[in-house]
Design an enzyme around this catalytic site. Structure first.
Site, PDB file in Angstrom:
ATOM      1  N   ARG A 131       0.798  -1.231   0.000  1.00 60.45           N
ATOM      2  CA  ARG A 131       0.000   0.000   0.000  1.00 60.45           C
ATOM      3  C   ARG A 131       0.829   1.278   0.000  1.00 60.45           C
ATOM      4  O   ARG A 131       0.269   2.351   0.098  1.00 60.45           O
ATOM      5  CB  ARG A 131      -0.961  -0.027   1.190  1.00 60.45           C
ATOM      6  CG  ARG A 131      -1.951  -1.183   1.092  1.00 60.45           C
ATOM      7  CD  ARG A 131      -3.040  -1.143   2.132  1.00 60.45           C
ATOM      8  NE  ARG A 131      -3.971  -2.224   1.904  1.00 60.45           N
ATOM      9  CZ  ARG A 131      -3.959  -3.405   2.520  1.00 60.45           C
ATOM     10  NH1 ARG A 131      -3.037  -3.662   3.435  1.00 60.45           N
ATOM     11  NH2 ARG A 131      -4.842  -4.334   2.228  1.00 60.45           N
ATOM     12  N   SER A 190       1.037  -7.634   9.811  1.00 60.86           N
ATOM     13  CA  SER A 190      -0.107  -8.325   9.224  1.00 60.86           C
ATOM     14  C   SER A 190      -0.032  -9.803   9.590  1.00 60.86           C
ATOM     15  O   SER A 190       1.026 -10.313   9.943  1.00 60.86           O
ATOM     16  CB  SER A 190      -0.100  -8.173   7.697  1.00 60.86           C
ATOM     17  OG  SER A 190      -0.079  -6.819   7.313  1.00 60.86           O
ATOM     18  N   ASN A 270      -8.828  -8.301  14.012  1.00 59.43           N
ATOM     19  CA  ASN A 270      -9.673  -9.299  14.672  1.00 59.43           C
ATOM     20  C   ASN A 270      -8.894 -10.108  15.697  1.00 59.43           C
ATOM     21  O   ASN A 270      -7.717 -10.395  15.524  1.00 59.43           O
ATOM     22  CB  ASN A 270     -10.266 -10.258  13.638  1.00 59.43           C
ATOM     23  CG  ASN A 270      -9.183 -10.951  12.829  1.00 59.43           C
ATOM     24  OD1 ASN A 270      -8.636 -10.364  11.898  1.00 59.43           O
ATOM     25  ND2 ASN A 270      -8.862 -12.194  13.168  1.00 59.43           N
ATOM     26  N   ASP A 321     -15.157 -11.295  12.348  1.00 62.93           N
ATOM     27  CA  ASP A 321     -13.989 -10.739  11.652  1.00 62.93           C
ATOM     28  C   ASP A 321     -14.187  -9.266  11.341  1.00 62.93           C
ATOM     29  O   ASP A 321     -13.771  -8.791  10.289  1.00 62.93           O
ATOM     30  CB  ASP A 321     -13.656 -11.522  10.375  1.00 62.93           C
ATOM     31  CG  ASP A 321     -12.305 -11.110   9.798  1.00 62.93           C
ATOM     32  OD1 ASP A 321     -11.392 -10.823  10.579  1.00 62.93           O
ATOM     33  OD2 ASP A 321     -12.170 -11.056   8.557  1.00 62.93           O
TER      34      ASP A 321
END
Length: 589
Positions: A131, A190, A270, A321
């Site tokens: 990103r 991540s 989550n 989630d």
């Protein structure tokens, strides 16, 4: 590494100004107003994605034309979610598979390319995307899918330093643009679907040395200058047994910086596993609230020490989630109050107080929220318990809990794609999706490097005529000023300008400019592939430019169920488009 430094001659470098002093803290702090460059993700560390430029406006945007385009190549397409950065005549973009390019901003000519050479066995959740990068001094810094952070010489692409964020074999990866504040480069991580532990790390921007680390799940110890600092939260206050050790909460979208309060603001993902009953969240017990802090939360962090200053949990006892990782935007409301805004995956748009992160208000920004009936005055959701996925241990065979339909689906009312705030209108422009899911829980045990869900799901559209919905939202009242509907899901970032324009893209490949007050389409351009990137704008030689990357991919085609089938016809790509408004057409109506 695949670089073409040999093509970067001294004359090209001189022409692009690449021998400049480098990006300073003052430039980062004032990025929104220094319109000849873009040196931060979000066009300002507050992430407003608003430009004060009005050379391109409602009257003349129809005259916007392509200036140049740059192809990322045909072998490594997939999703292209980068936001370009521009400094002193050079544009920096990242690409899928952890690549970084430096381009001549005048012509689109490639100056150099860096390829991270990823190892076998990486475990990216949601496509091989990246990103964006960060600029600091004479360096350009970005993260890679094998959970590393790399600092390159901005002139040549040579490696200055690199470091490992965490172990990719355990499911860690990195996809966000880093955040630079002072002499620190700050990253999240991540991998929430693999039972990792979300953290925020700060490194010395000059050499990559780790300064502090803050895990965001209760029970883990923080680090400061190589020594243990403090525990995050209180051990077992909201987690049963040892489940905090693999508790998720990935900080996978990166954060923002609020200079007024000197606070880093990160969202957390989550909790792991998805099966909330395994986390004892279905029925809180005495001494354990079952909220699973600090997953699905927004957290304010002291940038000097990594200590948590405040938190607000958007979805306690999370079981769908609904990450809390979506960006937090600093702004001042119409009454002069310092506020944060965040549009959560759970379908609610939240307004928080910037001094302490306290809850102010929340409004639905999608139409069919089924997991909660409302948000109470304390900022906690009022759960609709019958719409929580069932406990597998209560089923006849113990293998599958009751199936429920939940809306929004697990990809969220809004996922990663950044919204924008307009200082002109005072409204937010939120890319959202109207979909739901059938979801059920299953038994699961943790295994390093394996998916750790404990749930099954199928995403379904809520309406026949559209999934995507760009909404103009008044943050003071929650009123939707207008809505732009799109057949396919929206997955691109949004940008607003003082010219009264809202720029964004669609998976069908259209790059659009809308009227910020009415939502009317004023201009569009077909880019040839779905847009899941982030637009920027800047001025150069008296003309205003706009850039966006095109290249369909991301989570939707991988996880989208029935929706993925619906958009399977969309073409991949990898093309950066740059547009300009010629001077002679700036005054033409």
């Amino acid at each position: 590494m695949n670089r073409f430094v040999a093509t970067v001659t001294a004359s090209i470098l001189a022409a692009t100004g690449a021998f400049a002093q480098g990006v300073t803290e003052e430039m980062l702090a004032n990025d929104q107003t220094m319109t000849h460059q873009v040196v931060t993700n979000g066009m300002g560390r507050h992430l407003q994605r608003y430009s004060p430029l009005d050379i391109v406006n409602k009257d003349n945007v129809k005259n916007l034309v392509p200036a140049w385009a740059f192809s990322l190549g045909g072998e490594k397409q997939r999703g292209q979610e980068t936001q370009p950065l521009i400094y002193d005549g050079i544009m920096y973009i990242t690409g899928s598979y952890s690549r970084l390019y430096a381009l001549d901003v005048n012509t689109g000519r490639e100056l150099w390319q860096y390829d991270a050479r990823l190892p076998e066995g990486i475990l990216p959740c949601c496509d091989v995307i990246n990103r964006g990068a960060a600029l600091a001094g004479d360096k350009v810094i970005f993260g890679t899918l094998d959970a590393r952070i790399v600092a390159l010489d901005a002139k040549t692409g040579d490696v200055v330093w690199r470091d490992q964020i965490d172990d990719y074999k355990a499911g860690y990866s990195y996809t966000a643009a880093p955040l630079v504040v002072g002499d620190l480069v700050i990253t999240g991580n991540s991998g929430g679907e693999f039972g990792i532990v979300g953290t925020v790390q700060a490194r010395n921007v000059d050499n990559g040395d780790l300064v502090w680390e803050r895990p965001v799940i209760e029970g883990h110890m923080g680090m400061l200058n190589g020594e243990e600092s403090t525990m995050t939260g209180t051990l077992n206050a909201t987690w049963p047994g040892d489940m905090w050790k693999t508790g998720g909460g990935a900080t996978w979208l990166g954060g923002s910086y609020d200079a007024d309060t000197d606070t880093l603001v990160f969202g957390t993902g989550n909790p792991a596993p998805w099966n909330s009953h395994l986390r004892n969240a279905g029925a809180p017990t005495e001494g354990n609230t079952g909220d699973n802090l600090y997953a699905a939360s927004r957290i304010g962090i002291d940038p000097a020490t990594g200590e948590i200053k405040w938190h607000y949990q958007t979805t306690p006892r999370e079981g769908w989630d609904y990450d809390g990782v979506n960006e937090v935007v600093s702004y001042t409301d119409r009454a002069g109050n310092m506020r944060y805004a965040t549009a959560d995956r759970n379908g609610f748009f939240y307004v928080l107080n910037r001094e302490d992160g306290a809850f102010v208000d929340a409004y639905p920004f999608v139409k069919d929220i089924s997991w909660a009936s409302d948000i109470d005055d304390n900022g906690r959701p009022i759960f609709v318990e019958e719409n929580r996925p069932g406990d597998p241990t209560a089923s006849t065979d113990g293998k599958k809990g009751d199936v429920v339909f939940s809306s929004p689906g697990f990809l969220g009312g809004k996922n990663w794609m950044p919204m924008a705030f307009s200082q002109r209108t005072g409204n937010f422009y939120v890319p959202s999706n109207e979909w739901g899911m059938d979801i059920w829980n299953e038994p699961i045990t943790y295994k390093k490097g394996a998916a750790y869900l404990g749930s099954g799901f199928t995403i379904k559209p809520n309406y026949e005529d559209h999934i995507g919905s760009l909404k103009a939202i008044d943050p003071d009242t929650g009123e939707w000023k207008w809505e732009y509907k799109n057949e396919a899901p929206l997955w691109s970032g949004v940008m607003t300008t003082a010219g009264g324009l809202v720029f964004f893209g669609t998976p069908e490949g259209e790059f659009l400019a809308l009227d910020d007050e009415t939502g009317e389409v004023l201009w569009s351009f077909q880019t040839g592939s779905g847009i899941v990137g982030q637009p920027i704008t800047w001025d150069q030689d008296g003309e205003q430019y706009v850039s966006v990357i095109s290249g369909w991919g991301g989570a939707v085609p991988l996880w989208g169920g029935e929706v993925a089938k619906k958009v399977s016809y969309l073409n991949q790509g990898g093309l950066l488009w740059t547009f300009r408004l010629p001077k002679e057409l700036a005054s033409a109506n």
